[in-house]
Design an enzyme around this catalytic site. Structure first.
Site, short mmCIF file in Angstrom:
data_model
loop_
_atom_site.label_atom_id
_atom_site.label_comp_id
_atom_site.label_asym_id
_atom_site.label_seq_id
_atom_site.Cartn_x
_atom_site.Cartn_y
_atom_site.Cartn_z
N CYS A 1 0.93 -1.17 0.14
CA CYS A 1 -0.05 -0.04 0.01
C CYS A 1 0.88 1.01 -0.04
O CYS A 1 2.11 0.97 -0.01
CB CYS A 1 -0.74 0.05 1.20
SG CYS A 1 -2.34 1.06 1.18
N CYS B 1 -0.02 4.30 1.89
CA CYS B 1 -0.47 5.28 2.84
C CYS B 1 0.42 5.55 3.81
O CYS B 1 0.82 6.62 4.16
CB CYS B 1 -1.81 4.88 3.48
SG CYS B 1 -1.68 3.44 4.41
N CYS C 1 -3.93 6.00 0.12
CA CYS C 1 -3.43 4.68 -0.27
C CYS C 1 -2.99 4.67 -1.76
O CYS C 1 -2.90 3.64 -2.69
CB CYS C 1 -4.60 3.43 -0.26
SG CYS C 1 -4.93 3.61 1.59
N LYS D 1 -12.17 -4.96 2.71
CA LYS D 1 -11.77 -4.20 3.53
C LYS D 1 -12.41 -2.98 3.68
O LYS D 1 -12.55 -2.22 2.66
CB LYS D 1 -10.18 -3.61 3.03
CG LYS D 1 -9.54 -2.66 4.11
CD LYS D 1 -8.12 -2.33 3.54
CE LYS D 1 -7.13 -1.22 4.62
NZ LYS D 1 -6.01 -1.11 4.05
N ARG E 1 -3.03 3.74 12.76
CA ARG E 1 -2.85 4.94 12.14
C ARG E 1 -1.68 5.62 12.96
O ARG E 1 -0.96 6.34 12.37
CB ARG E 1 -3.90 5.72 11.65
CG ARG E 1 -4.65 5.30 10.61
CD ARG E 1 -6.09 5.92 10.37
NE ARG E 1 -6.87 5.27 9.29
CZ ARG E 1 -8.14 5.48 8.89
NH1 ARG E 1 -8.63 6.40 9.30
NH2 ARG E 1 -8.46 4.91 7.86
N ARG F 1 -11.11 7.64 3.40
CA ARG F 1 -10.79 6.56 2.47
C ARG F 1 -11.92 5.97 1.93
O ARG F 1 -11.87 4.94 1.55
CB ARG F 1 -9.82 5.57 3.18
CG ARG F 1 -8.54 6.24 3.51
CD ARG F 1 -7.40 5.24 4.07
NE ARG F 1 -6.23 6.02 4.39
CZ ARG F 1 -5.47 5.77 5.22
NH1 ARG F 1 -5.61 4.81 6.25
NH2 ARG F 1 -4.05 6.46 5.55
N GLU G 1 -16.36 -8.25 -4.54
CA GLU G 1 -15.05 -7.89 -4.37
C GLU G 1 -13.90 -9.36 -4.27
O GLU G 1 -13.16 -9.19 -4.97
CB GLU G 1 -14.61 -7.11 -3.10
CG GLU G 1 -15.24 -5.64 -3.36
CD GLU G 1 -14.18 -4.70 -3.88
OE1 GLU G 1 -13.27 -5.15 -4.63
OE2 GLU G 1 -14.47 -3.53 -4.00
N LYS H 1 -11.29 -7.68 6.61
CA LYS H 1 -10.64 -6.55 7.55
C LYS H 1 -11.85 -5.53 7.68
O LYS H 1 -12.21 -4.65 6.70
CB LYS H 1 -9.62 -6.10 7.14
CG LYS H 1 -8.71 -5.11 8.08
CD LYS H 1 -7.64 -4.55 7.36
CE LYS H 1 -6.76 -3.64 8.34
NZ LYS H 1 -5.59 -2.90 7.78
N TYR I 1 -2.83 -8.94 16.76
CA TYR I 1 -1.68 -8.53 17.77
C TYR I 1 -1.61 -9.22 19.05
O TYR I 1 -0.71 -9.00 19.99
CB TYR I 1 -1.85 -6.85 18.06
CG TYR I 1 -2.01 -6.00 16.90
CD1 TYR I 1 -0.83 -5.72 16.40
CD2 TYR I 1 -3.05 -5.85 16.52
CE1 TYR I 1 -0.80 -4.89 15.03
CE2 TYR I 1 -3.14 -5.12 15.14
CZ TYR I 1 -2.12 -4.78 14.40
OH TYR I 1 -2.46 -3.95 13.31
#
Length: 325
Positions: free
Chosen positions: A121, A123, A131, A196, A206, A218, A234, A249, A314
């Site tokens: 990407c 961004c 992006c 997404k 971010r 976005r 998609e 996501k 995470y």
């Protein structure tokens, strides 16, 4: 007609060993991908304020973290880079000595068996934080594809195992697939961020990736949260263009989409348990309002139960440690 008391469901919940034997969904270390953030510099690990326990690592510290992932048995990591400087076209994204390119080479030299996935990407690399390439105040789709191709090829050349385009430009999977094949990288899979959403759950990321847009938002390229039929279109398009793995996501607010994608397409499905989902659990746990371990495992199990084959989270390192306790 009632079968009570012939059928008593509590019989198979009576103790932990029975519950283990009849458990339908098993969360495993094999399901986990750990996201990491990498910055220029040396001997640096900056904790991300809104994501306790997560860091921006310099490459030497990133390698140490990668070795820990390997020792824990976690199959792979996905990398996000913060460049030394930004410009309007995100040129460090495809620089041979860009932060991700250096990081990939370092990890593959030190921990060759760890799967290295690279986010593709712009961004993080653009001074405007969008992006893609901006012309007349708009993100231009086709001009962006040219840069994404250069970025993907540079990642593959550095040694990336999987390319993961996250930009949500139309046609990027097919364009990147064709370019990889023409450069001799036909065996490198594409993990497409296919569904997404333009989500409010990305806020902490971010901060971590220093990638907030400097104007607007976005929503003209990421998906509208109320839509699920659109997600199916998609995903279908990305599979048609050559995606090997498709991603939904965020994960937690889109379990229905994960389930629809897996049921309809029977292709490997990734789900991203994103930064906001992580931060909410960490914050509530730090305030003593919830049990972090139980809530995190319940959330991740729900993502797996919905149909995800792999989960970017995470919590990956914590999950392994909890399982080994």
């Amino acid at each position: 007609m009632s079968f009570f008391p012939i059928y008593r469901p509590r019989r198979i919940r009576a103790n932990e060993n029975i519950r283990r034997l009849v458990r339908e969904t098993q969360l495993s270390v094999d399901d986990l991908i750990y996201p990491m953030f990498v910055i220029h510099g040396q001997d640096t690990a900056i904790e991300i304020t809104s994501m306790p326990g997560c860091f921006q690592f310099s490459i030497d510290r990133l390698v140490i973290a990668a070795k820990e992932l390997s020792e824990l048995g976690i199959p792979g990591t996905i990398l996000f880079g913060i460049p030394e400087s930004k410009d309007s076209i995100g040129s460090e994204a495809y620089d041979v000595n860009g932060i991700i390119q250096q990081a990939v080479r370092a990890i593959k030299d030190a921990v060759p068996d760890l799967l290295v996935i690279t986010d593709v990407c712009l961004c993080e690399y653009t001074d405007h934080g969008h992006c893609g390439i901006i012309e007349s105040g708009e993100v231009k789709n086709d001009a962006t594809l040219e840069v994404l191709v250069k970025e993907s090829i540079s990642h593959a050349h550095a040694g990336a195992d999987i390319i993961a385009p996250s930009d949500m430009m139309d046609g990027r999977v097919g364009t990147i697939r064709k370019a990889l094949d023409s450069e001799g990288y036909e065996n490198i899979p594409i993990m497409a961020y296919s569904a997404k959403y333009a989500s409010a759950f990305y806020g902490p990321f971010r901060e971590a990736a220093e990638s907030a847009p400097q104007f607007g938002d976005r929503r003209s390229y990421q998906m509208d949260p109320p839509n699920s039929d659109e997600a199916i279109r998609e995903v279908h398009q990305d599979i048609h263009e050559g995606a090997d793995i498709v991603m939904v996501k965020p994960a937690l607010s889109y379990l229905d989409v994960i389930n629809r994608v897996k049921t309809q397409f029977q292709i490997p499905v990734a789900a991203y348990n994103v930064s906001g989902e992580y931060a909410m659990i960490k914050a509530a746990a730090q305030n003593g309002w919830i049990d972090e371990k139980r809530v995190a495992l319940e959330v991740l199990t729900s993502i797996k139960r919905a149909g995800a084959d792999m989960i970017l989270t995470y919590f990956a390192k914590s999950v392994v440690k909890w399982m080994n306790q």
